[in-house]
Design a protein around this motif. Structure first.
Motif, mmCIF file in Angstrom:
data_model
loop_
_atom_site.group_PDB
_atom_site.id
_atom_site.type_symbol
_atom_site.label_atom_id
_atom_site.label_comp_id
_atom_site.label_asym_id
_atom_site.label_seq_id
_atom_site.Cartn_x
_atom_site.Cartn_y
_atom_site.Cartn_z
ATOM 1 N N LEU A 1 0.828 -1.208 0.000
ATOM 2 C CA LEU A 1 0.000 0.000 0.000
ATOM 3 C C LEU A 1 0.862 1.257 0.000
ATOM 4 O O LEU A 1 0.543 2.240 -0.685
ATOM 5 C CB LEU A 1 -0.941 -0.011 1.208
ATOM 6 N N ARG A 2 1.945 1.222 0.754
ATOM 7 C CA ARG A 2 2.850 2.380 0.758
ATOM 8 C C ARG A 2 3.509 2.571 -0.601
ATOM 9 O O ARG A 2 3.683 3.701 -1.064
ATOM 10 C CB ARG A 2 3.912 2.206 1.848
ATOM 11 N N LEU A 3 3.881 1.476 -1.242
ATOM 12 C CA LEU A 3 4.499 1.568 -2.563
ATOM 13 C C LEU A 3 3.503 2.042 -3.609
ATOM 14 O O LEU A 3 3.858 2.797 -4.522
ATOM 15 C CB LEU A 3 5.098 0.216 -2.951
ATOM 16 N N HIS B 1 14.620 6.537 -13.923
ATOM 17 C CA HIS B 1 14.833 5.132 -13.563
ATOM 18 C C HIS B 1 15.189 4.979 -12.090
ATOM 19 O O HIS B 1 14.670 4.077 -11.412
ATOM 20 C CB HIS B 1 15.938 4.538 -14.442
ATOM 21 N N VAL B 2 16.020 5.861 -11.563
ATOM 22 C CA VAL B 2 16.415 5.781 -10.150
ATOM 23 C C VAL B 2 15.202 5.964 -9.243
ATOM 24 O O VAL B 2 15.005 5.214 -8.273
ATOM 25 C CB VAL B 2 17.507 6.832 -9.836
ATOM 26 N N ILE B 3 14.374 6.967 -9.520
ATOM 27 C CA ILE B 3 13.223 7.250 -8.665
ATOM 28 C C ILE B 3 12.259 6.073 -8.646
ATOM 29 O O ILE B 3 11.780 5.648 -7.579
ATOM 30 C CB ILE B 3 12.505 8.533 -9.135
ATOM 31 N N LYS C 1 2.246 9.149 -6.660
ATOM 32 C CA LYS C 1 2.820 10.491 -6.533
ATOM 33 C C LYS C 1 4.057 10.697 -7.404
ATOM 34 O O LYS C 1 4.347 11.824 -7.819
ATOM 35 C CB LYS C 1 3.203 10.753 -5.074
ATOM 36 N N HIS C 2 4.821 9.626 -7.635
ATOM 37 C CA HIS C 2 6.140 9.788 -8.256
ATOM 38 C C HIS C 2 6.353 8.798 -9.403
ATOM 39 O O HIS C 2 7.289 7.999 -9.386
ATOM 40 C CB HIS C 2 7.243 9.604 -7.209
ATOM 41 N N SER C 3 5.482 8.839 -10.391
ATOM 42 C CA SER C 3 5.659 8.049 -11.604
ATOM 43 C C SER C 3 5.741 8.999 -12.792
ATOM 44 O O SER C 3 5.186 10.100 -12.752
ATOM 45 C CB SER C 3 4.505 7.059 -11.788
ATOM 46 N N PHE C 4 6.420 8.552 -13.839
ATOM 47 C CA PHE C 4 6.708 9.442 -14.959
ATOM 48 C C PHE C 4 6.383 8.766 -16.282
ATOM 49 O O PHE C 4 6.535 7.551 -16.429
ATOM 50 C CB PHE C 4 8.193 9.829 -14.963
ATOM 51 N N ARG D 1 11.390 1.977 -5.594
ATOM 52 C CA ARG D 1 10.216 1.215 -5.141
ATOM 53 C C ARG D 1 10.356 -0.267 -5.473
ATOM 54 O O ARG D 1 9.996 -1.139 -4.674
ATOM 55 C CB ARG D 1 8.946 1.774 -5.801
ATOM 56 N N HIS D 2 10.887 -0.543 -6.660
ATOM 57 C CA HIS D 2 11.039 -1.934 -7.083
ATOM 58 C C HIS D 2 12.007 -2.678 -6.164
ATOM 59 O O HIS D 2 11.787 -3.846 -5.822
ATOM 60 C CB HIS D 2 11.552 -2.001 -8.521
#
Length: 312
Positions: A28-30, A205-207, A36-39, A211-212
């Motif tokens: 859920l946190r991921l 890719h780093v951001i 919020k932080h996908s591109f 998560r991965h």
């Protein structure tokens, strides 16, 4: 080690790193972070901007020949050309890894509840990896370099691995494919010597890979505590062999030919380079420390990791 059913792994289990977190809570946190932080690289990056003269495609210290006698004989222009081809080779390798990873993730969730946050995050990660693979393919094309596929042997080993891999083996290989490149990319995206497009690609890719890595680490810890003993042992050996393949496939030797260098001489000097060995071991250190803590680097597997050059 006692083998526990998967449901028991959600509460109270501890390993050398402490108590395992609840699988659904982590997912859920991921998922929240993903929202919020996908591109979208197609719109986030300026693909129409021309490449800049005098800029590297990879930090020179991370180019495989850096510091070798051959490097010292090369002109600055030839060094930058080699960085262009190595960046393309790493992007090609990244596509290969991500195609394998996506198939491993689909296998992992096949028998799990489709309504769980754990499965929803896996599907979100697959979306990320699809975008990454397209982004890498596009940057190869934009750089004016060829695609650098792995050898036929490694290609078929990948086919075999994704077919027979156990769950812990899959997540160990996932982390190997992600963490060494992630370490290099964290040095690349803030480096103003590097082409703006490459910096933008590595930043995205780093951001998203952070998560991965979190997902894979948490799941691997759980798997190494709950998987049958044979599966744990198989993971140790198969991950060591995968590390050996990874270290050989990391830079396609065809890049040296395309940069106007003698391929045999270049390969020999890279293998003999203390700097290159240190770069690869430093890039893998966070991962190998983690794998050591959770019991993956034991026995034959540890010896294979050492022979790969990724473990001191």
């Amino acid at each position: 080690m006692t083998t526990l059913p998967e449901t028991d792994a959600l509460d109270g289990l501890r390993d050398a790193l402490g108590q395992l977190k609840n699988r659904e809570t982590v997912a859920l946190r991921l998922l929240e972070s993903s929202a919020k932080h996908s591109f979208d690289p197609d719109t986030e990056l300026d693909w129409d901007a021309p490449l800049e003269d005098g800029k590297w495609f990879w930090p020179p210290e991370l180019v495989s020949l850096y510091g070798t006698p051959l490097w010292r004989r090369m002109s600055e222009e030839q060094r930058m050309l080699l960085s262009r081809h190595e960046a393309a080779a790493l992007a090609s390798l990244g596509i290969w890894f991500e195609l394998i990873l996506m198939q491993l993730l689909v296998r992992h969730i096949y028998d799990k509840s489709a309504t769980s946050a754990h499965v929803r995050y896996a599907l979100t990660e697959i979306e990320d990896e699809c975008r990454h693979s397209k982004m890498f393919a596009r940057v190869i094309e934009h750089s004016g370099t060829p695609w650098y596929p792995v050898t036929r042997v490694h290609h078929n080993l990948g086919r075999l691995f994704k077919t027979i891999s156990t769950a812990p083996g899959s997540f160990t290989a996932t982390l190997l494919g992600e963490e060494v490149l992630d370490w290099m990319q964290r040095l690349t995206f803030p480096d103003e010597r590097v082409q703006p497009l490459i910096r933008g690609v590595t930043r995205i890719h780093v951001i998203e890979e952070a998560r991965h890595v979190r997902y894979a680490r948490e799941e691997l810890r759980r798997q190494m505590m709950t998987a049958p003993r044979w599966s744990q042992e198989f993971t140790r050996v198969s991950s060591g062999e995968f590390a050996r393949v990874f270290s050989v496939a990391f830079v396609n030797p065809e890049v040296y030919t395309n940069a106007g260098l003698d391929r045999r001489e270049a390969v020999a000097q890279v293998r003999a380079s203390a700097h290159r060995r240190e770069v690869m071991q430093q890039g893998a250190k966070k991962l190998t420390d983690f794998l050591d803590d959770i019991g993956v680097l034991r026995g034959v597997g540890r010896r294979l990791w050492r022979s790969s050059g990724l473990l001191a």
